[in-house]
Design a protein around this motif. Structure first.
Motif, PDB file in Angstrom:
ATOM      1  N   LEU A  39       0.836  -1.208   0.000  1.00  0.00           N
ATOM      2  CA  LEU A  39       0.000   0.000   0.000  1.00  0.00           C
ATOM      3  C   LEU A  39       0.867   1.253   0.000  1.00  0.00           C
ATOM      4  CD1 LEU A  39      -2.901  -0.687   2.519  1.00  0.00           C
ATOM      5  CD2 LEU A  39      -3.127   0.015   0.153  1.00  0.00           C
ATOM      6  N   TYR A  40       1.907   1.236   0.815  1.00  0.00           N
ATOM      7  CA  TYR A  40       2.813   2.368   0.948  1.00  0.00           C
ATOM      8  C   TYR A  40       3.485   2.684  -0.386  1.00  0.00           C
ATOM      9  CZ  TYR A  40       7.199   4.621   2.384  1.00  0.00           C
ATOM     10  OH  TYR A  40       8.281   5.449   2.503  1.00  0.00           O
ATOM     11  N   HIS A  41       4.025   1.655  -1.033  1.00  0.00           N
ATOM     12  CA  HIS A  41       4.705   1.873  -2.316  1.00  0.00           C
ATOM     13  C   HIS A  41       3.709   2.292  -3.405  1.00  0.00           C
ATOM     14  CE1 HIS A  41       8.596   0.756  -0.875  1.00  0.00           C
ATOM     15  NE2 HIS A  41       8.152  -0.408  -0.434  1.00  0.00           N
ATOM     16  N   LYS A  42       2.516   1.780  -3.342  1.00  0.00           N
ATOM     17  CA  LYS A  42       1.475   2.188  -4.298  1.00  0.00           C
ATOM     18  C   LYS A  42       1.171   3.675  -4.134  1.00  0.00           C
ATOM     19  CE  LYS A  42      -3.355   1.219  -5.403  1.00  0.00           C
ATOM     20  NZ  LYS A  42      -4.533   0.447  -5.013  1.00  0.00           N
ATOM     21  N   ARG A  43       1.104   4.129  -2.879  1.00  0.00           N
ATOM     22  CA  ARG A  43       0.840   5.546  -2.615  1.00  0.00           C
ATOM     23  C   ARG A  43       2.001   6.416  -3.108  1.00  0.00           C
ATOM     24  NH1 ARG A  43      -3.244   6.484   1.441  1.00  0.00           N
ATOM     25  NH2 ARG A  43      -2.193   8.427   1.969  1.00  0.00           N
ATOM     26  N   ARG A  47       1.960   9.341  -6.079  1.00  0.00           N
ATOM     27  CA  ARG A  47       2.412  10.732  -5.908  1.00  0.00           C
ATOM     28  C   ARG A  47       3.445  11.130  -6.961  1.00  0.00           C
ATOM     29  NH1 ARG A  47       1.422  13.604  -0.787  1.00  0.00           N
ATOM     30  NH2 ARG A  47      -0.037  12.284   0.328  1.00  0.00           N
ATOM     31  N   CYS A  48       4.214  10.151  -7.439  1.00  0.00           N
ATOM     32  CA  CYS A  48       5.259  10.434  -8.424  1.00  0.00           C
ATOM     33  C   CYS A  48       4.844  10.016  -9.838  1.00  0.00           C
ATOM     34  CB  CYS A  48       6.551   9.720  -8.024  1.00  0.00           C
ATOM     35  SG  CYS A  48       7.217  10.286  -6.450  1.00  0.00           S
ATOM     36  N   ALA A  49       3.578   9.839 -10.062  1.00  0.00           N
ATOM     37  CA  ALA A  49       3.087   9.355 -11.358  1.00  0.00           C
ATOM     38  C   ALA A  49       3.536  10.219 -12.540  1.00  0.00           C
ATOM     39  CB  ALA A  49       1.570   9.227 -11.330  1.00  0.00           C
ATOM     40  N   PRO A  50       3.491  11.553 -12.452  1.00  0.00           N
ATOM     41  CA  PRO A  50       3.936  12.355 -13.618  1.00  0.00           C
ATOM     42  C   PRO A  50       5.409  12.127 -13.966  1.00  0.00           C
ATOM     43  CG  PRO A  50       2.727  13.727 -12.046  1.00  0.00           C
ATOM     44  CD  PRO A  50       2.939  12.414 -11.401  1.00  0.00           C
ATOM     45  N   GLU A  51       6.263  12.033 -12.936  1.00  0.00           N
ATOM     46  CA  GLU A  51       7.685  11.816 -13.177  1.00  0.00           C
ATOM     47  C   GLU A  51       7.933  10.419 -13.750  1.00  0.00           C
ATOM     48  OE1 GLU A  51       6.399  13.047 -10.405  1.00  0.00           O
ATOM     49  OE2 GLU A  51       7.379  14.964 -10.013  1.00  0.00           O
ATOM     50  N   MET A  81      10.671   9.802  -5.829  1.00  0.00           N
ATOM     51  CA  MET A  81      10.446   8.546  -5.104  1.00  0.00           C
ATOM     52  C   MET A  81      11.168   8.567  -3.758  1.00  0.00           C
ATOM     53  SD  MET A  81       8.611   6.477  -7.116  1.00  0.00           S
ATOM     54  CE  MET A  81       9.016   4.762  -7.016  1.00  0.00           C
ATOM     55  N   ILE A  82      12.394   9.040  -3.734  1.00  0.00           N
ATOM     56  CA  ILE A  82      13.157   9.091  -2.479  1.00  0.00           C
ATOM     57  C   ILE A  82      12.511  10.071  -1.506  1.00  0.00           C
ATOM     58  CG2 ILE A  82      15.351   9.845  -1.482  1.00  0.00           C
ATOM     59  CD1 ILE A  82      16.704   8.604  -3.967  1.00  0.00           C
ATOM     60  N   GLU A  83      12.074  11.198  -2.017  1.00  0.00           N
ATOM     61  CA  GLU A  83      11.440  12.206  -1.157  1.00  0.00           C
ATOM     62  C   GLU A  83      10.209  11.628  -0.458  1.00  0.00           C
ATOM     63  OE1 GLU A  83       8.882  16.299  -1.722  1.00  0.00           O
ATOM     64  OE2 GLU A  83      10.381  15.759  -3.226  1.00  0.00           O
ATOM     65  N   HIS A  84       9.381  10.937  -1.210  1.00  0.00           N
ATOM     66  CA  HIS A  84       8.149  10.398  -0.622  1.00  0.00           C
ATOM     67  C   HIS A  84       8.382   9.072   0.099  1.00  0.00           C
ATOM     68  CE1 HIS A  84       5.585  13.512  -2.156  1.00  0.00           C
ATOM     69  NE2 HIS A  84       6.107  13.355  -3.351  1.00  0.00           N
ATOM     70  N   ALA A  85       9.381   8.310  -0.324  1.00  0.00           N
ATOM     71  CA  ALA A  85       9.645   7.023   0.313  1.00  0.00           C
ATOM     72  C   ALA A  85      10.283   7.190   1.684  1.00  0.00           C
ATOM     73  CB  ALA A  85      10.531   6.169  -0.574  1.00  0.00           C
ATOM     74  N   ASN A  86      10.952   8.287   1.922  1.00  0.00           N
ATOM     75  CA  ASN A  86      11.573   8.526   3.229  1.00  0.00           C
ATOM     76  C   ASN A  86      10.647   9.280   4.173  1.00  0.00           C
ATOM     77  OD1 ASN A  86      13.885   7.239   2.454  1.00  0.00           O
ATOM     78  ND2 ASN A  86      14.934   9.100   1.810  1.00  0.00           N
ATOM     79  N   ASN A  87       9.419   9.442   3.760  1.00  0.00           N
ATOM     80  CA  ASN A  87       8.448  10.184   4.550  1.00  0.00           C
ATOM     81  C   ASN A  87       7.731   9.221   5.497  1.00  0.00           C
ATOM     82  OD1 ASN A  87       6.476  11.841   5.536  1.00  0.00           O
ATOM     83  ND2 ASN A  87       5.849  12.628   3.542  1.00  0.00           N
TER      84      ASN A  87
END
Length: 141
Positions: A39-43, A47-51, A81-87
Protein backbone atom coordinates in the motif's frame (compact mmCIF):
# COMPACT_ATOMS: atom_id res chain seq x y z
CA UNK A 1 -10.30 -29.48 43.34
CA UNK A 2 -12.42 -27.35 41.06
CA UNK A 3 -12.60 -28.23 37.40
CA UNK A 4 -11.96 -25.38 34.96
CA UNK A 5 -14.89 -24.59 32.73
CA UNK A 6 -15.16 -22.22 29.83
CA UNK A 7 -17.50 -19.38 30.53
CA UNK A 8 -19.95 -18.37 27.81
CA UNK A 9 -18.37 -14.91 27.68
CA UNK A 10 -14.92 -16.15 26.69
CA UNK A 11 -16.23 -18.48 24.00
CA UNK A 12 -18.33 -15.71 22.45
CA UNK A 13 -15.41 -13.30 22.24
CA UNK A 14 -13.10 -15.95 20.78
CA UNK A 15 -15.28 -16.33 17.69
CA UNK A 16 -15.95 -12.60 17.23
CA UNK A 17 -13.64 -10.80 14.76
CA UNK A 18 -10.86 -8.73 16.27
CA UNK A 19 -11.31 -4.97 16.26
CA UNK A 20 -8.14 -3.06 15.51
CA UNK A 21 -7.40 0.14 17.35
CA UNK A 22 -5.99 2.58 14.81
CA UNK A 23 -4.36 4.71 17.50
CA UNK A 24 -2.51 1.82 19.16
CA UNK A 25 -2.16 -0.94 16.55
CA UNK A 26 -0.97 -4.40 17.38
CA UNK A 27 2.29 -5.70 15.95
CA UNK A 28 1.57 -7.10 12.51
CA UNK A 29 2.68 -10.43 11.11
CA UNK A 30 5.21 -10.53 8.29
CA UNK A 31 2.53 -11.01 5.64
CA UNK A 32 0.48 -8.13 7.06
CA UNK A 33 3.57 -5.90 7.08
CA UNK A 34 4.12 -6.86 3.43
CA UNK A 35 0.55 -5.77 2.61
CA UNK A 36 1.20 -2.42 4.37
CA UNK A 37 4.42 -1.96 2.37
CA UNK A 38 2.56 -2.68 -0.87
CA UNK A 39 0.00 0.00 0.00
CA UNK A 40 2.81 2.37 0.95
CA UNK A 41 4.71 1.87 -2.32
CA UNK A 42 1.48 2.19 -4.30
CA UNK A 43 0.84 5.55 -2.62
CA UNK A 44 4.41 6.71 -3.36
CA UNK A 45 4.09 5.68 -7.02
CA UNK A 46 0.78 7.54 -7.23
CA UNK A 47 2.41 10.73 -5.91
CA UNK A 48 5.26 10.43 -8.42
CA UNK A 49 3.09 9.35 -11.36
CA UNK A 50 3.94 12.36 -13.62
CA UNK A 51 7.68 11.82 -13.18
CA UNK A 52 7.37 8.07 -13.73
CA UNK A 53 5.28 8.67 -16.85
CA UNK A 54 7.82 11.17 -18.24
CA UNK A 55 10.67 8.67 -17.75
CA UNK A 56 8.66 5.82 -19.26
CA UNK A 57 7.79 7.91 -22.33
CA UNK A 58 11.44 8.83 -22.79
CA UNK A 59 12.61 5.24 -22.35
CA UNK A 60 10.24 3.78 -24.96
CA UNK A 61 12.18 1.88 -27.68
CA UNK A 62 15.46 2.40 -25.84
CA UNK A 63 17.53 -0.13 -23.95
CA UNK A 64 20.97 0.79 -22.66
CA UNK A 65 20.81 4.32 -24.10
CA UNK A 66 17.89 5.19 -21.79
CA UNK A 67 20.43 5.54 -18.98
CA UNK A 68 22.01 8.69 -20.38
CA UNK A 69 19.41 9.92 -22.88
CA UNK A 70 16.67 10.01 -20.21
CA UNK A 71 18.98 11.05 -17.38
CA UNK A 72 17.01 14.17 -16.49
CA UNK A 73 13.69 12.31 -16.28
CA UNK A 74 15.29 9.44 -14.34
CA UNK A 75 16.81 11.79 -11.79
CA UNK A 76 13.48 13.62 -11.39
CA UNK A 77 11.68 10.32 -10.91
CA UNK A 78 14.26 9.00 -8.42
CA UNK A 79 14.31 12.20 -6.38
CA UNK A 80 10.51 12.20 -6.17
CA UNK A 81 10.45 8.55 -5.10
CA UNK A 82 13.16 9.09 -2.48
CA UNK A 83 11.44 12.21 -1.16
CA UNK A 84 8.15 10.40 -0.62
CA UNK A 85 9.64 7.02 0.31
CA UNK A 86 11.57 8.53 3.23
CA UNK A 87 8.45 10.18 4.55
CA UNK A 88 7.40 8.45 7.79
CA UNK A 89 3.98 10.13 7.64
CA UNK A 90 3.26 8.41 4.31
CA UNK A 91 4.06 5.04 5.83
CA UNK A 92 1.78 5.82 8.80
CA UNK A 93 -1.04 6.76 6.40
CA UNK A 94 -0.58 3.47 4.54
CA UNK A 95 -0.72 1.60 7.86
CA UNK A 96 -3.92 3.45 8.83
CA UNK A 97 -5.42 2.63 5.43
CA UNK A 98 -4.53 -1.04 5.94
CA UNK A 99 -6.26 -1.09 9.34
CA UNK A 100 -9.27 0.81 7.98
CA UNK A 101 -9.81 -1.71 5.17
CA UNK A 102 -9.17 -4.79 7.33
CA UNK A 103 -12.84 -5.73 7.71
CA UNK A 104 -13.45 -5.28 3.97
CA UNK A 105 -10.55 -7.60 3.10
CA UNK A 106 -11.71 -10.16 5.69
CA UNK A 107 -15.22 -10.17 4.19
CA UNK A 108 -13.80 -10.56 0.67
CA UNK A 109 -11.72 -13.55 1.80
CA UNK A 110 -14.76 -15.15 3.42
CA UNK A 111 -16.82 -14.65 0.25
CA UNK A 112 -14.01 -16.16 -1.80
CA UNK A 113 -13.91 -19.20 0.50
CA UNK A 114 -17.68 -19.62 0.17
CA UNK A 115 -17.42 -19.36 -3.63
CA UNK A 116 -14.59 -21.91 -3.73
CA UNK A 117 -16.51 -24.32 -1.48
CA UNK A 118 -19.62 -23.97 -3.66
CA UNK A 119 -17.57 -24.69 -6.80
CA UNK A 120 -15.91 -27.66 -5.10
CA UNK A 121 -19.33 -29.12 -4.29
CA UNK A 122 -20.45 -28.59 -7.91
CA UNK A 123 -17.37 -30.41 -9.20
CA UNK A 124 -17.92 -33.31 -6.79
CA UNK A 125 -21.56 -33.56 -7.91
CA UNK A 126 -20.55 -33.56 -11.58
CA UNK A 127 -17.93 -36.25 -10.95
CA UNK A 128 -20.47 -38.43 -9.14
CA UNK A 129 -22.97 -37.99 -11.97
CA UNK A 130 -20.29 -38.90 -14.50
CA UNK A 131 -19.35 -41.97 -12.47
CA UNK A 132 -23.00 -43.02 -12.27
CA UNK A 133 -23.44 -42.52 -16.02
CA UNK A 134 -20.36 -44.66 -16.77
CA UNK A 135 -21.54 -47.35 -14.37
CA UNK A 136 -24.94 -47.45 -16.10
CA UNK A 137 -23.30 -47.62 -19.54
CA UNK A 138 -21.07 -50.47 -18.37
CA UNK A 139 -24.09 -52.40 -17.08
CA UNK A 140 -26.00 -51.81 -20.32
CA UNK A 141 -23.27 -53.48 -22.43
Amino acid sequence: MATPSASPDTSATASAPKKYNLRNPLPLSASQEQEVKQLYHKRVRARCAPEIKAFAECAVNRTVTATWVCRQQRLAMNSCMIEHANNREEEDRAREEWFATFEERRRAKEQELVRVEKRREEVITMMRQDEERRRQQAQGR
